[in-house]
Motif scaffolding. Sequence first.
Motif, short mmCIF file in Angstrom:
data_model
loop_
_atom_site.label_atom_id
_atom_site.label_comp_id
_atom_site.label_asym_id
_atom_site.label_seq_id
_atom_site.Cartn_x
_atom_site.Cartn_y
_atom_site.Cartn_z
N PRO A 33 -64.97 30.78 -60.02
CA PRO A 33 -65.19 32.22 -60.14
C PRO A 33 -66.55 32.69 -59.60
N THR A 36 -68.07 32.77 -54.58
CA THR A 36 -67.34 33.80 -53.84
C THR A 36 -67.21 33.50 -52.35
N LYS A 55 -54.02 25.89 -64.71
CA LYS A 55 -55.32 26.56 -64.85
C LYS A 55 -55.96 26.80 -63.48
N LYS A 58 -54.27 29.64 -61.73
CA LYS A 58 -54.66 30.93 -62.30
C LYS A 58 -56.02 31.37 -61.79
N VAL A 59 -56.95 30.44 -61.75
CA VAL A 59 -58.30 30.75 -61.24
C VAL A 59 -58.21 31.15 -59.77
N LYS A 60 -57.37 30.47 -59.00
CA LYS A 60 -57.20 30.81 -57.58
C LYS A 60 -56.68 32.24 -57.41
N GLU A 61 -55.75 32.63 -58.24
CA GLU A 61 -55.20 33.99 -58.17
C GLU A 61 -56.27 35.05 -58.33
N GLU A 62 -57.30 34.73 -59.08
CA GLU A 62 -58.39 35.69 -59.35
C GLU A 62 -59.45 35.70 -58.25
N GLN A 63 -59.30 34.81 -57.25
CA GLN A 63 -60.27 34.69 -56.16
C GLN A 63 -59.60 35.06 -54.84
N PRO A 64 -59.68 36.31 -54.42
CA PRO A 64 -58.96 36.75 -53.22
C PRO A 64 -59.36 36.01 -51.93
#
Length: 117
Positions: A33, A36, A55, A58-64
């Motif tokens: 996270p 960037t 997990k 999920k973290v990847k989904e939050e990192q465009p």
Amino acid sequence: PLKEMRTDTLKDLNLSGQGIGLVGALVVAGFMPVMTSLTSVSLLRNNFDTETATKLLKVKEEQPKLKTLCGLTHKEKELKYAAHCLQPADAMLLAPELRVMTSLTVTDLRYNYLDIE
């Protein structure tokens, strides 16, 4: 690469087959996270479980900016992973990437351990 991870200057991180295991994968997930600049991570063949793979996804989904957890460009025409000791967590990381790889014509996943869990 820890220094680059802390200073957010790393774009590609290849940890494939490095035996980072569950703890290493969780450390990477914790750094993702705040990293960037990261666009590509390769985590295949590291012996972590499907819960950890979930997990990480999920973290990847939050990192465009982060496009891959498998070190892929998504322009590959062939993926030859036969006898690479891939496990169910690896399959979980690969699955969403295969969906967006429109140029892919051959995928070879024979002789792996994809049905253990």
